[in-house]
Design an enzyme around this catalytic site. Sequence first.
Site, PDB file in Angstrom:
ATOM      1  N   ASN A  23      -4.361   0.253  -0.412  1.00 44.57           N
ATOM      2  CA  ASN A  23      -4.746   1.295   0.549  1.00 44.57           C
ATOM      3  C   ASN A  23      -5.353   2.478  -0.223  1.00 44.57           C
ATOM      4  O   ASN A  23      -4.649   3.173  -0.960  1.00 44.57           O
ATOM      5  CB  ASN A  23      -3.497   1.717   1.330  1.00 44.57           C
ATOM      6  N   ASP A  83       5.869   1.577   0.928  1.00 42.44           N
ATOM      7  CA  ASP A  83       5.699   1.052   2.277  1.00 42.44           C
ATOM      8  C   ASP A  83       5.961   2.215   3.214  1.00 42.44           C
ATOM      9  O   ASP A  83       6.940   2.956   3.041  1.00 42.44           O
ATOM     10  CB  ASP A  83       6.641  -0.118   2.565  1.00 42.44           C
ATOM     11  N   SER A  84       5.068   2.393   4.142  1.00 42.87           N
ATOM     12  CA  SER A  84       5.151   3.598   4.958  1.00 42.87           C
ATOM     13  C   SER A  84       4.617   3.330   6.348  1.00 42.87           C
ATOM     14  O   SER A  84       4.059   2.267   6.619  1.00 42.87           O
ATOM     15  CB  SER A  84       4.372   4.725   4.276  1.00 42.87           C
ATOM     16  N   PHE A 166      -6.057   9.683   5.951  1.00 42.95           N
ATOM     17  CA  PHE A 166      -6.314   8.305   6.367  1.00 42.95           C
ATOM     18  C   PHE A 166      -5.323   7.944   7.473  1.00 42.95           C
ATOM     19  O   PHE A 166      -4.487   8.758   7.880  1.00 42.95           O
ATOM     20  CB  PHE A 166      -6.178   7.347   5.173  1.00 42.95           C
ATOM     21  N   LYS A 189      -1.390  18.556   2.150  1.00 44.50           N
ATOM     22  CA  LYS A 189      -0.738  17.297   2.572  1.00 44.50           C
ATOM     23  C   LYS A 189       0.127  16.765   1.438  1.00 44.50           C
ATOM     24  O   LYS A 189       1.243  16.312   1.654  1.00 44.50           O
ATOM     25  CB  LYS A 189      -1.774  16.243   2.982  1.00 44.50           C
ATOM     26  N   HIS A 194       5.439  12.816   3.742  1.00 45.96           N
ATOM     27  CA  HIS A 194       6.511  11.840   3.522  1.00 45.96           C
ATOM     28  C   HIS A 194       6.390  11.216   2.129  1.00 45.96           C
ATOM     29  O   HIS A 194       7.361  11.028   1.421  1.00 45.96           O
ATOM     30  CB  HIS A 194       6.454  10.759   4.610  1.00 45.96           C
ATOM     31  N   ARG A 195       5.151  10.933   1.710  1.00 47.41           N
ATOM     32  CA  ARG A 195       4.901  10.316   0.398  1.00 47.41           C
ATOM     33  C   ARG A 195       5.228  11.324  -0.712  1.00 47.41           C
ATOM     34  O   ARG A 195       5.845  10.992  -1.721  1.00 47.41           O
ATOM     35  CB  ARG A 195       3.429   9.878   0.332  1.00 47.41           C
TER      36      ARG A 195
HETATM   37  P1  ITT Z   1      -0.578  -1.456   0.944  1.00 44.06           P
HETATM   38  O1  ITT Z   1       0.504  -2.360   1.496  1.00 44.06           O
HETATM   39  O2  ITT Z   1      -1.633  -2.206   0.189  1.00 44.06           O
HETATM   40  O3  ITT Z   1      -0.026  -0.285   0.182  1.00 44.06           O
HETATM   41  P2  ITT Z   1      -1.053  -0.792   3.745  1.00 44.06           P
HETATM   42  O4  ITT Z   1      -1.989   0.167   4.417  1.00 44.06           O
HETATM   43  O5  ITT Z   1      -1.010  -2.200   4.284  1.00 44.06           O
HETATM   44  O6  ITT Z   1      -1.389  -0.794   2.175  1.00 44.06           O
HETATM   45  P3  ITT Z   1       1.644  -0.280   4.643  1.00 44.06           P
HETATM   46  O7  ITT Z   1       1.956  -1.692   4.978  1.00 44.06           O
HETATM   47  O8  ITT Z   1       2.685   0.553   3.950  1.00 44.06           O
HETATM   48  O9  ITT Z   1       0.378  -0.178   3.702  1.00 44.06           O
HETATM   49  O10 ITT Z   1       1.190   0.441   5.985  1.00 44.06           O
HETATM   50  C1  ITT Z   1       1.050   1.802   5.991  1.00 44.06           C
HETATM   51  C2  ITT Z   1       0.308   2.242   7.240  1.00 44.06           C
HETATM   52  O11 ITT Z   1       1.015   3.346   7.831  1.00 44.06           O
HETATM   53  C3  ITT Z   1      -1.077   2.748   6.876  1.00 44.06           C
HETATM   54  O12 ITT Z   1      -2.043   1.721   6.921  1.00 44.06           O
HETATM   55  C4  ITT Z   1      -1.294   3.837   7.916  1.00 44.06           C
HETATM   56  O13 ITT Z   1      -1.741   3.255   9.104  1.00 44.06           O
HETATM   57  C5  ITT Z   1       0.118   4.385   8.127  1.00 44.06           C
HETATM   58  N1  ITT Z   1       0.377   5.512   7.200  1.00 44.06           N
HETATM   59  C6  ITT Z   1       1.200   5.513   6.115  1.00 44.06           C
HETATM   60  N2  ITT Z   1       1.142   6.698   5.476  1.00 44.06           N
HETATM   61  C7  ITT Z   1       0.252   7.445   6.152  1.00 44.06           C
HETATM   62  C8  ITT Z   1      -0.268   8.739   5.968  1.00 44.06           C
HETATM   63  O14 ITT Z   1       0.075   9.489   4.923  1.00 44.06           O
HETATM   64  N3  ITT Z   1      -1.158   9.179   6.849  1.00 44.06           N
HETATM   65  C9  ITT Z   1      -1.542   8.430   7.881  1.00 44.06           C
HETATM   66  N4  ITT Z   1      -1.137   7.192   8.128  1.00 44.06           N
HETATM   67  C10 ITT Z   1      -0.234   6.694   7.264  1.00 44.06           C
END
Ligand code: ITT
Length: 211
Positions: A23, A83-84, A166, A189, A194-195
């Site tokens: 991501n 994971d978020s 994003f 940000k 959270h991150r």
């Molecule tokens: P990786 O597993 O490759 O890290 P991913 O996007 O698939 O990438 P996740 O499974 O953790 O990762 O899903 C996280 C989703 O949650 C992400 O695609 C966003 O839609 C949302 N998200 C997480 N953190 C965010 C943030 O800081 N701002 C906005 N949306 C966020």
Amino acid sequence: MTAFEALLVSRPEYKEIVFASKNRGKIRELNALLEGINITLSSLYDYTDAPDIIEDGRTFLENALKKARVISDYAGRTVIADDSGLEVDYLEGAPGIHSARYSGAGATDEKNIRKLLEELEGVSVEKRGAAFKCALVLYRTDGTFETFEGKLEGTIATEQAGSEGFGYDPVFIVPEYGKTVAQIDPDTKNRISHRAMAFAKLKKSLQEQDE
Ligand code: ITT
């Protein structure tokens, strides 16, 4: 050099850390959190043959741990995994661990946001509470690991605003700022998210271990 920087650069296991993510938004933010520190942060864009990870855990933590373990075993490096996602009160915690693919196959940030706004159509402001959550795992090649969690509370807007960040940032309002995360500058940000919260705990833990 801060104590944290000194610690990271003094330990061979932290010279190169792989961030187990594809991501680009997350990668940008983690790079900014580590800015100025003399370590190499690579990502899955540097390990393009890495195995695909099936995110079948029931929690952010389970999924983050799986990503970290698979990539550390593969790359033979210390790994950080994130994971978020977004939990919306009115939707009983959805999209949660399914945030990235909320709108189904071929999901994009735009489609996910559209689906979210549709689900919340007509829902009053008071009921639009939500939280971004993040589970971070630091996983070492000897199989030892540590987990950290962070949370950012807010509400879901009725329409998109802003172009930073994003994911769901354009519809996530931070009450203290009265703005969406996408309207807040990236440095801010990276202080409140959270991150950033989970990363601050990781940093503190490493420093304490070094004392
Ligand atoms: P990786 O597993 O490759 O890290 P991913 O996007 O698939 O990438 P996740 O499974 O953790 O990762 O899903 C996280 C989703 O949650 C992400 O695609 C966003 O839609 C949302 N998200 C997480 N953190 C965010 C943030 O800081 N701002 C906005 N949306 C966020």
